[in-house]
Design a protein around this motif. Structure first.
Motif, short mmCIF file in Angstrom:
data_model
loop_
_atom_site.label_atom_id
_atom_site.label_comp_id
_atom_site.label_asym_id
_atom_site.label_seq_id
_atom_site.Cartn_x
_atom_site.Cartn_y
_atom_site.Cartn_z
N GLN A 84 0.86 -1.18 0.00
CA GLN A 84 0.00 0.00 0.00
C GLN A 84 0.89 1.23 0.00
OE1 GLN A 84 -3.47 0.15 0.10
NE2 GLN A 84 -3.52 -2.08 -0.06
N LEU A 85 0.50 2.22 -0.77
CA LEU A 85 1.21 3.49 -0.74
C LEU A 85 0.44 4.49 0.10
CD1 LEU A 85 2.50 4.61 -4.23
CD2 LEU A 85 3.70 3.40 -2.42
N THR A 86 1.10 5.04 1.06
CA THR A 86 0.51 6.17 1.75
C THR A 86 0.76 7.40 0.90
OG1 THR A 86 2.54 6.67 2.90
CG2 THR A 86 1.04 5.14 3.99
N ARG A 87 0.07 8.47 1.24
CA ARG A 87 0.26 9.68 0.45
C ARG A 87 1.71 10.17 0.56
NH1 ARG A 87 -3.30 15.22 0.50
NH2 ARG A 87 -1.97 16.23 -1.03
N ASP A 88 2.30 10.00 1.70
CA ASP A 88 3.71 10.36 1.89
C ASP A 88 4.62 9.55 0.98
OD1 ASP A 88 3.46 12.37 3.63
OD2 ASP A 88 4.27 11.29 5.38
N GLU A 89 4.40 8.24 0.97
CA GLU A 89 5.22 7.38 0.13
C GLU A 89 5.08 7.75 -1.34
OE1 GLU A 89 5.58 3.09 2.46
OE2 GLU A 89 3.75 3.53 1.36
N ALA A 90 3.85 8.05 -1.74
CA ALA A 90 3.59 8.38 -3.15
C ALA A 90 4.14 9.75 -3.51
CB ALA A 90 2.09 8.33 -3.42
N GLY A 91 4.32 10.60 -2.51
CA GLY A 91 4.78 11.96 -2.79
C GLY A 91 3.73 12.74 -3.55
N LYS A 139 1.33 15.45 -4.41
CA LYS A 139 1.20 16.85 -3.99
C LYS A 139 -0.23 17.33 -4.16
CE LYS A 139 5.82 17.54 -5.73
NZ LYS A 139 5.76 16.44 -6.73
N ASP A 140 -0.90 16.73 -5.12
CA ASP A 140 -2.22 17.22 -5.49
C ASP A 140 -3.29 16.36 -4.79
OD1 ASP A 140 -3.69 18.27 -8.61
OD2 ASP A 140 -4.68 17.60 -6.79
N ALA A 141 -4.00 16.95 -3.86
CA ALA A 141 -4.98 16.22 -3.06
C ALA A 141 -6.09 15.64 -3.93
CB ALA A 141 -5.58 17.13 -1.99
N ALA A 142 -6.56 16.41 -4.91
CA ALA A 142 -7.65 15.94 -5.77
C ALA A 142 -7.20 14.74 -6.60
CB ALA A 142 -8.12 17.07 -6.67
N ASP A 143 -5.97 14.83 -7.08
CA ASP A 143 -5.39 13.77 -7.88
C ASP A 143 -5.29 12.49 -7.04
OD1 ASP A 143 -4.25 12.99 -10.33
OD2 ASP A 143 -2.25 13.08 -9.45
N TRP A 144 -4.83 12.67 -5.82
CA TRP A 144 -4.67 11.55 -4.91
C TRP A 144 -6.02 10.88 -4.63
CZ3 TRP A 144 -1.29 8.34 -2.83
CH2 TRP A 144 -1.66 7.62 -1.70
N THR A 145 -7.01 11.69 -4.34
CA THR A 145 -8.35 11.17 -4.04
C THR A 145 -8.92 10.41 -5.23
OG1 THR A 145 -8.64 13.09 -2.63
CG2 THR A 145 -10.61 11.83 -3.14
N ALA A 146 -8.68 10.95 -6.42
CA ALA A 146 -9.20 10.30 -7.63
C ALA A 146 -8.54 8.93 -7.82
CB ALA A 146 -8.95 11.19 -8.84
N ALA A 147 -7.26 8.85 -7.51
CA ALA A 147 -6.54 7.60 -7.70
C ALA A 147 -6.95 6.55 -6.66
CB ALA A 147 -5.03 7.85 -7.62
N ASP A 148 -7.31 7.01 -5.48
CA ASP A 148 -7.69 6.11 -4.39
C ASP A 148 -9.16 5.70 -4.58
OD1 ASP A 148 -7.92 4.67 -2.04
OD2 ASP A 148 -8.11 6.46 -0.79
N THR A 149 -9.37 4.78 -5.53
CA THR A 149 -10.75 4.52 -5.96
C THR A 149 -11.59 3.86 -4.88
OG1 THR A 149 -9.88 2.59 -7.12
CG2 THR A 149 -10.38 4.52 -8.45
N ASP A 150 -10.98 3.11 -3.97
CA ASP A 150 -11.80 2.52 -2.91
C ASP A 150 -11.84 3.41 -1.66
OD1 ASP A 150 -9.36 2.11 -1.70
OD2 ASP A 150 -9.52 -0.07 -1.60
N GLY A 151 -11.17 4.56 -1.76
CA GLY A 151 -11.29 5.57 -0.71
C GLY A 151 -10.78 5.15 0.66
N ASN A 152 -9.81 4.23 0.69
CA ASN A 152 -9.32 3.79 2.01
C ASN A 152 -8.10 4.60 2.46
OD1 ASN A 152 -7.34 2.73 0.37
ND2 ASN A 152 -7.26 0.74 1.39
N GLY A 153 -7.75 5.61 1.68
CA GLY A 153 -6.68 6.51 2.11
C GLY A 153 -5.29 6.08 1.70
N THR A 154 -5.16 4.88 1.11
CA THR A 154 -3.87 4.45 0.57
C THR A 154 -4.10 3.91 -0.84
OG1 THR A 154 -4.12 2.22 1.49
CG2 THR A 154 -2.92 3.81 2.84
N LEU A 155 -3.02 3.83 -1.59
CA LEU A 155 -3.12 3.26 -2.94
C LEU A 155 -2.59 1.84 -2.94
CD1 LEU A 155 -2.04 5.90 -5.60
CD2 LEU A 155 -4.24 5.57 -4.49
N SER A 156 -3.41 0.93 -3.40
CA SER A 156 -2.94 -0.42 -3.66
C SER A 156 -2.16 -0.40 -4.97
CB SER A 156 -4.11 -1.39 -3.76
OG SER A 156 -4.90 -1.03 -4.88
N GLN A 157 -1.45 -1.49 -5.26
CA GLN A 157 -0.71 -1.52 -6.52
C GLN A 157 -1.68 -1.44 -7.70
OE1 GLN A 157 2.20 -4.63 -6.94
NE2 GLN A 157 3.01 -3.79 -8.84
N ALA A 158 -2.85 -2.05 -7.55
CA ALA A 158 -3.85 -2.00 -8.63
C ALA A 158 -4.31 -0.56 -8.87
CB ALA A 158 -5.03 -2.89 -8.29
#
Ligand SMILES: [Ca+2]
Ligand SMILES: [Ca+2]
Ligand SMILES: [Ca+2]
Length: 121
Positions: free
Chosen positions: A57-64, A66-85
């Motif tokens: 899982q990538l936390t927002r810190d790990e992903a670096g 910067k753009d909150a909207a971009d991050w939220t859009a990528a986090d499709t299941d909305g759990n606050g981290t990014l899976s590899q998928a």
């Protein structure tokens, strides 16, 4: 067949020594075209790079991110981290957008244009 290519590309990228200070080059074979396989290999290497604690899982810190909207859009299941998928899907969407002539590979011009045009969200 396609899968084999992707795996081979990913293996190549991962096996390449991580040259200090050098960014992963999207166009691995330097032929002026970025294929999906090259891109997938690049994304896999990026993922391995970014997921520092290897928990999948990538936390927002790990992903670096910067753009909150971009991050939220990528986090499709909305759990606050990014899976590899989720990470791969985001990158894949970028590739599709960048491939403006839709031929399945990115020319240097397409890649440059896409990098210059930051996603506006
Ligand atoms: Ca992690
Ligand atoms: Ca998520
Ligand atoms: Ca293209």
């Amino acid at each position: 067949m396609r899968r084999t290519l992707v795996m081979a590309a990913a293996g190549l990228v991962l096996a390449a020594p991580a040259a200090a200070g050098q960014k992963h080059d999207l166009d691995a074979d330097k032929n002026g075209q970025i294929t999906r396989a090259e891109f997938d290999g690049h994304v896999a290497a990026q993922w391995a790079d970014k997921d520092k604690n290897g928990d999948g899982q990538l936390t927002r810190d790990e992903a670096g991110a910067k753009d909150a909207a971009d991050w939220t859009a990528a986090d499709t299941d909305g759990n606050g981290t990014l899976s590899q998928a989720e990470f791969t899907a985001k990158k894949s969407a970028w590739f599709t957008r960048a491939d403006t002539d839709g031929n399945g590979t990115l020319s240097t011009a397409e890649a440059t244009a896409a990098k210059a045009a930051k996603p506006r969200r």
